[in-house]
Design a protein around this motif. Structure first.
Motif, mmCIF file in Angstrom:
data_model
loop_
_atom_site.group_PDB
_atom_site.id
_atom_site.type_symbol
_atom_site.label_atom_id
_atom_site.label_comp_id
_atom_site.label_asym_id
_atom_site.label_seq_id
_atom_site.Cartn_x
_atom_site.Cartn_y
_atom_site.Cartn_z
ATOM 1 N N UNK A 370 0.794 -1.220 0.000
ATOM 2 C CA UNK A 370 0.000 0.000 0.000
ATOM 3 C C UNK A 370 0.830 1.275 0.000
ATOM 4 N N UNK A 371 2.120 1.172 0.350
ATOM 5 C CA UNK A 371 2.974 2.360 0.336
ATOM 6 C C UNK A 371 3.406 2.747 -1.077
ATOM 7 N N UNK A 372 3.216 1.864 -2.042
ATOM 8 C CA UNK A 372 3.653 2.129 -3.416
ATOM 9 C C UNK A 372 2.586 2.935 -4.161
ATOM 10 N N UNK A 373 2.351 4.147 -3.696
ATOM 11 C CA UNK A 373 1.322 4.983 -4.318
ATOM 12 C C UNK A 373 1.698 5.373 -5.744
ATOM 13 N N UNK A 374 3.015 5.502 -6.009
ATOM 14 C CA UNK A 374 3.436 5.819 -7.370
ATOM 15 C C UNK A 374 3.034 4.702 -8.333
ATOM 16 N N UNK A 375 3.090 3.472 -7.848
ATOM 17 C CA UNK A 375 2.686 2.342 -8.688
ATOM 18 C C UNK A 375 1.206 2.445 -9.034
ATOM 19 N N UNK A 376 0.395 2.761 -8.043
ATOM 20 C CA UNK A 376 -1.041 2.928 -8.298
ATOM 21 C C UNK A 376 -1.299 4.035 -9.304
ATOM 22 N N UNK A 377 -0.618 5.163 -9.140
ATOM 23 C CA UNK A 377 -0.840 6.294 -10.033
ATOM 24 C C UNK A 377 -0.315 6.026 -11.438
ATOM 25 N N UNK A 378 0.689 5.135 -11.560
ATOM 26 C CA UNK A 378 1.209 4.836 -12.897
ATOM 27 C C UNK A 378 0.154 4.131 -13.745
ATOM 28 N N UNK A 379 -0.692 3.329 -13.117
ATOM 29 C CA UNK A 379 -1.800 2.713 -13.848
ATOM 30 C C UNK A 379 -2.745 3.774 -14.396
ATOM 31 N N UNK A 380 -2.985 4.809 -13.592
ATOM 32 C CA UNK A 380 -3.950 5.834 -13.980
ATOM 33 C C UNK A 380 -3.439 6.708 -15.116
ATOM 34 N N UNK A 381 -2.140 6.617 -15.425
ATOM 35 C CA UNK A 381 -1.570 7.420 -16.517
ATOM 36 C C UNK A 381 -1.777 6.780 -17.883
ATOM 37 N N UNK A 382 -2.238 5.540 -17.914
ATOM 38 C CA UNK A 382 -2.363 4.823 -19.186
ATOM 39 C C UNK A 382 -3.665 5.213 -19.877
ATOM 40 N N UNK A 383 -3.551 5.693 -21.109
ATOM 41 C CA UNK A 383 -4.698 6.154 -21.905
ATOM 42 C C UNK A 383 -4.768 5.369 -23.212
ATOM 43 N N UNK A 384 -5.933 5.393 -23.841
ATOM 44 C CA UNK A 384 -6.083 4.807 -25.171
ATOM 45 C C UNK A 384 -6.118 5.938 -26.185
ATOM 46 N N UNK A 385 -5.248 5.874 -27.193
ATOM 47 C CA UNK A 385 -5.086 6.974 -28.147
ATOM 48 C C UNK A 385 -4.988 6.418 -29.562
ATOM 49 N N UNK A 386 -5.197 7.259 -30.590
ATOM 50 C CA UNK A 386 -5.004 6.816 -31.978
ATOM 51 C C UNK A 386 -3.527 6.571 -32.263
ATOM 52 N N UNK A 387 -3.236 5.667 -33.168
ATOM 53 C CA UNK A 387 -1.862 5.467 -33.636
ATOM 54 C C UNK A 387 -1.450 6.658 -34.498
ATOM 55 N N UNK A 388 -0.178 6.718 -34.866
ATOM 56 C CA UNK A 388 0.311 7.824 -35.691
ATOM 57 C C UNK A 388 -0.400 7.891 -37.040
ATOM 58 N N UNK A 389 -0.785 6.732 -37.541
ATOM 59 C CA UNK A 389 -1.484 6.718 -38.825
ATOM 60 C C UNK A 389 -2.932 7.169 -38.695
ATOM 61 N N UNK A 390 -3.457 7.080 -37.475
ATOM 62 C CA UNK A 390 -4.828 7.510 -37.245
ATOM 63 C C UNK A 390 -5.873 6.480 -37.592
ATOM 64 N N UNK A 391 -5.466 5.304 -38.082
ATOM 65 C CA UNK A 391 -6.452 4.310 -38.503
ATOM 66 C C UNK A 391 -6.588 3.143 -37.529
ATOM 67 N N UNK A 392 -6.031 3.289 -36.339
ATOM 68 C CA UNK A 392 -6.151 2.255 -35.310
ATOM 69 C C UNK A 392 -5.942 2.908 -33.949
ATOM 70 N N UNK A 393 -6.104 2.112 -32.890
ATOM 71 C CA UNK A 393 -5.932 2.612 -31.535
ATOM 72 C C UNK A 393 -4.816 1.846 -30.839
#
Length: 435
Positions: A370-393
């Protein structure tokens, strides 16, 4: 804060590592000595509650040459100091001034708040809540903002609360009769706190991490692919792991572990995760140890990782071979050719890593301290975004060449990917990588 002891409810949002728990330990001990009032300390875990107790014993010895012991601690004037975890059954029987620590990291916050507030029902008892921020999706967020109070009656909906900057400027008494105060790392340093170097901290953490850990900014969990409440379930008191002794030369005996290594880039930390894979049905992955390095050569990092091989029975090490990782891989692969596995980053491999983590989290198959709060927050930084080509995620973290990129998450994913995605536990996630 000391001049606001008369407030019935104090609510403090704080930076990490500025001595808040120590301060409130001293404040409560002083009140118990002078006024004979009972004090109750409620924390997210038994281990955190023991921090209060340790500080009070230390303060009594250092300043008064008093030897205190026990839980509860009973002073000669009859004042009682109790140190409790957030188990409602243990908290509901007592009354006194209440201190609730790290409440933004407490599971079932609404239930805990209801029980803990009953401790200080009588008008002469004071309630103090203080915490570092976590995510806006945590149930305590509306308690902090006052929105929970506004929702109670239609007449309150348009009532304005003080601003974040006003809370930093000495705190404010709010319409819901809570005194709120914000103290960032910058505020602490300006007040004379000299145990940190601000520029070093800014250099060590990404902008998002620095703001969350030290500037009292909440993570916007709504944009993350991971739900904070699911990540929070992974956070446990690692003291319950009876088969692991971190101080032993062989901390995990002869049982196998998997390693995941994420190399440093321009301003990132290099992170190594030591993970115990499950070996029986119902067992979870456990993060036994986290190591991190910054600004050191790949030869040094390879040497430090090799030391982990000496203490643990390592059967697998997944390494991102991008950049400096290639150098670490070459050195370790020569020593441990069967265990060391390269991970070549691409959109497909990255998606596979994240999908594996989604599978593990959705199945509630991970634990870390439970002391590894940075580990918990690192999960929250992950987002879903378009690829550079824009035709996939694809998936990525909030990062650029100048900031970090959820090092803990990627290092952990490099370890857990050693288990096939199509393992025996059926994946509950509904994520699909369609364009």
């Amino acid at each position: 804060m000391r001049e606001n002891l008369h407030q019935r409810i104090r609510n403090i949002l704080k930076s990490r590592q500025i001595g808040a728990t120590y301060y409130f330990s001293g404040e409560a001990f002083e009140d118990a000595v002078i006024n004979g009032d009972d004090q109750i300390f409620l924390s997210a875990s038994r281990a955190q509650a023991e921090v209060f107790r340790t500080y009070i014993i230390r303060i009594a010895k250092e300043f008064f040459d008093l030897e205190l012991s026990g839980n509860p601690i009973v002073l000669s004037n009859g004042a009682t100091l109790r140190f409790l975890s957030t188990n409602g059954k243990t908290a509901q029987s007592y009354s006194g001034h209440l201190y609730t620590d790290e409440y933004f990291w407490i599971s079932r916050f609404e239930e805990v708040k209801k029980v803990s507030s009953a401790i200080a029902t009588h008008k002469h008892w004071r309630r103090t809540y203080f915490s570092t921020p976590s995510s806006k999706t945590h149930p305590a967020y509306t308690f902090w903002t006052g929105d929970a109070w506004k929702e109670g009656k239609d007449s309150r909906k348009n009532i304005e609360f003080p601003t974040f900057d006003e809370f930093r400027d000495g705190g404010r008494l709010c319409p819901d009769k809570q005194w709120r105060y914000v103290i960032t790392i910058e505020d602490a340093v300006a007040s004379g706190f000299d145990l940190v170097d601000l520029e070093d901290l800014r250099d060590e953490y990404s902008d998002a991490e620095f703001n969350n850990l030290f500037m009292c900014i909440f993570v916007d969990g709504a944009s993350s692919i991971f739900e904070f409440n699911k990540i929070q379930k992974c956070m446990v008191d690692s003291g319950i792991w009876r088969d692991y002794n971190p101080d032993d030369p062989q901390p995990f005996g002869n049982r196998e572990v998997w390693l995941g290594y994420d190399p440093s880039r321009t301003r990132d930390n290099a992170v190594l995760m030591v993970v115990a894979p499950p070996i029986v049905a119902g067992e979870k992955f456990r993060v036994l140890k986290k190591l991190s390095w910054r600004g050191l050569s790949f030869q040094h990092q390879a040497s430090e990782i090799a030391k982990v091989f000496e203490r643990f029975n390592v059967s697998y090490l997944g390494i991102d071979v991008t950049g400096i990782g290639a150098g670490v891989y070459d050195l370790l692969q020569n020593k441990f050719p069967r265990e060391v596995v390269p991970i070549h980053y691409s959109n497909d491999s990255k998606n596979r890593l994240v999908m594996k983590m989604i599978d593990v989290i959705d199945s509630n198959r991970l634990q870390f301290d439970e002391t590894l709060k940075e580990t918990a927050m690192s999960f929250m930084a992950i987002k879903r975004v378009p690829t550079n080509s824009g035709n996939a995620l694809t998936f990525k973290a909030d990062r650029s060449e100048l900031v970090g990129h959820a090092d803990d998450f990627w290092a952990l994913s490099h370890a857990l990917i050693n288990e096939p995605i199509d393992h025996s536990t059926k994946r509950k996630s509904t994520y699909a990588m369609a364009a």
